[in-house]
Design an enzyme around this catalytic site. Structure first.
Site, mmCIF file in Angstrom:
data_model
loop_
_atom_site.group_PDB
_atom_site.id
_atom_site.type_symbol
_atom_site.label_atom_id
_atom_site.label_comp_id
_atom_site.label_asym_id
_atom_site.label_seq_id
_atom_site.Cartn_x
_atom_site.Cartn_y
_atom_site.Cartn_z
ATOM 1 N N ASP A 27 0.847 -1.202 0.000
ATOM 2 C CA ASP A 27 0.000 0.000 0.000
ATOM 3 C C ASP A 27 0.880 1.249 0.000
ATOM 4 O O ASP A 27 1.555 1.544 0.986
ATOM 5 C CB ASP A 27 -0.904 -0.007 1.240
ATOM 6 C CG ASP A 27 -1.883 1.154 1.235
ATOM 7 O OD1 ASP A 27 -2.982 0.989 0.676
ATOM 8 O OD2 ASP A 27 -1.533 2.242 1.748
ATOM 9 N N TYR A 59 3.185 9.759 -0.604
ATOM 10 C CA TYR A 59 4.245 9.176 0.245
ATOM 11 C C TYR A 59 5.628 9.357 -0.381
ATOM 12 O O TYR A 59 6.645 9.147 0.281
ATOM 13 C CB TYR A 59 4.025 7.672 0.511
ATOM 14 C CG TYR A 59 2.716 7.295 1.169
ATOM 15 C CD1 TYR A 59 1.877 8.253 1.742
ATOM 16 C CD2 TYR A 59 2.307 5.970 1.241
ATOM 17 C CE1 TYR A 59 0.669 7.889 2.331
ATOM 18 C CE2 TYR A 59 1.111 5.597 1.835
ATOM 19 C CZ TYR A 59 0.293 6.570 2.377
ATOM 20 O OH TYR A 59 -0.892 6.198 2.957
ATOM 21 N N LYS A 86 -2.568 5.934 -4.464
ATOM 22 C CA LYS A 86 -3.660 6.895 -4.192
ATOM 23 C C LYS A 86 -3.366 8.234 -4.846
ATOM 24 O O LYS A 86 -2.196 8.633 -4.959
ATOM 25 C CB LYS A 86 -3.812 7.086 -2.672
ATOM 26 C CG LYS A 86 -3.733 5.793 -1.877
ATOM 27 C CD LYS A 86 -3.973 5.970 -0.403
ATOM 28 C CE LYS A 86 -3.636 4.691 0.351
ATOM 29 N NZ LYS A 86 -2.223 4.558 0.750
ATOM 30 N N HIS A 129 -7.382 9.659 -2.266
ATOM 31 C CA HIS A 129 -6.739 9.567 -0.943
ATOM 32 C C HIS A 129 -7.594 10.218 0.158
ATOM 33 O O HIS A 129 -7.723 9.679 1.255
ATOM 34 C CB HIS A 129 -5.355 10.227 -1.021
ATOM 35 C CG HIS A 129 -4.375 9.737 -0.009
ATOM 36 N ND1 HIS A 129 -3.029 9.686 -0.256
ATOM 37 C CD2 HIS A 129 -4.542 9.284 1.256
ATOM 38 C CE1 HIS A 129 -2.407 9.220 0.817
ATOM 39 N NE2 HIS A 129 -3.305 8.972 1.758
ATOM 40 N N LYS A 151 2.823 -0.946 8.948
ATOM 41 C CA LYS A 151 4.109 -0.455 8.438
ATOM 42 C C LYS A 151 5.193 -0.703 9.465
ATOM 43 O O LYS A 151 4.990 -0.527 10.670
ATOM 44 C CB LYS A 151 3.975 1.049 8.168
ATOM 45 C CG LYS A 151 5.279 1.750 7.855
ATOM 46 C CD LYS A 151 5.700 2.647 9.009
ATOM 47 C CE LYS A 151 7.108 3.152 8.867
ATOM 48 N NZ LYS A 151 7.495 4.016 9.996
#
Ligand code: NAD
Length: 283
Positions: free
Chosen positions: A47, A52, A77, A110, A234
């Site tokens: 993901d 990011y 996203k 997003h 994560k």
């Protein structure tokens, strides 16, 4: 097989591995290594997001790992700055080119940004419908959509989002949005599933972890998957990446499940912003 990750069916006929690996706040320099480690351990779902800043490194690790492209489920996203359809089309192309892929498995809006773009996330969604029609996005979905936002898509758009990726963890169980998803065949993806670590020293979680002989992170992730949600914790620490993967060889009983759900603090339990007012656009 004790560690097999279930595939869950989406409303468009595709499937998604219930457990993935999230790369938010992993710097581009560390991303390829972390994703490579996750793929070695057995994760088959990554993901990421344009915001990011590490899509290229995600693509690099997937190309280097020796698996076929079709064996790894990739989500990205749309950047908040590109909601206008013509911008969304360009942004989607740049996501594919950063990943060096000809298609993506799942592409999401997003954030709904209801106070931006004249509150028009429907035109943005219609651009994502185009990406799905032309085959470059196998599945499309949304993130951080509240019930009124989902109701508006239901009234004005053609395609029902395959997923809604929202903040969910024991301190924010987000039941109302999850229930809307359940009722309308929209899968819930739980972001920050361990509340970025904040729930791990909760005495109830620690107590249950001791009872079942697992770590607090495993207990919380197991609670999510037993509720049917998709998770992608994560970490950049190899030991933790592995620990977070080992959640399919034990179960929590109803009492443990209820005790964890009972930790909900409602709005005050949020670790991230409230989607009704969040209006961030990158500079
Ligand atoms: P998370 O809940 O996955 O927590 C990650 C942090 O918890 C790590 O930085 C580490 O410090 C700690 N941690 C991880 N595993 C651990 C373990 N086994 N033991 C102890 N500590 C551990 O938080 P997250 O990264 O915010 O969320 C996961 C993913 O969700 C992101 O990487 C991203 O892909 C997605 N996400 C999406 C949105 C969105 O708006 N759609 C927002 C936030 C996150």
């Amino acid at each position: 097989m004790a560690h097999t990750v279930p595939d869950i069916s989406l409303n468009d006929g595709n499937t998604i591995p219930q457990l993935g690996f999230g790369v938010y706040q992993i710097g581009p320099k560390d991303t390829a290594e972390a994703v490579s480690r996750a793929l070695e351990i057995g994760y088959r779902h990554i993901d990421t997001a344009e915001m990011y800043g590490n899509e290229a490194e995600v693509g690099e690790a997937i190309r280097a790992c020796g698996l076929d492209r079709g064996e790894v489920f990739v989500t990205s996203k749309l950047n908040n700055g590109f909601h206008r359809p013509e911008d969304a089309r360009k942004a989607f192309e740049s996501t594919l080119s950063a990943l060096k892929m000809d298609h993506i498995d799942l592409f999401l809006i997003h954030w709904p940004l209801p106070t931006r773009y004249d509150g028009d996330f429907v035109s943005t969604w219609k651009a994502l419908e185009e990406f799905q029609r032309d085959g470059r996005a196998r599945s499309i979905g949304v993130s951080n959509f509240q019930v009124p936002h989902l109701e508006r898509l239901a009234a004005e758009a053609d395609v029902v989002p395959a997923v809604n990726q929202i903040e969910v963890h024991p301190y924010l169980t987000n039941e109302q949005v999850r229930a809307y998803g359940d009722a309308h065949n929209i899968l819930t993806e739980a972001w920050s599933p361990i509340a970025q670590g904040k729930v791990l020293d909760d005495p109830t979680i620690v107590d249950i972890a001791e009872q079942v002989g697992r770590t607090p992170a495993q207990v919380v992730l197991r609670w999510h998957v037993q509720r049917g949600d998709i998770v992608f914790p994560k970490s950049t620490t190899p030991k933790r990446i592995e620990e977070n993967f080992r959640i399919f060889d034990f179960t929590l009983d109803d009492t443990a499940m209820e005790r964890i759900s009972g930790l909900d603090k409602g709005e005050t339990g949020r670790t991230g912003p409230n989607p009704d007012v969040f209006d961030y656009i990158p500079a």
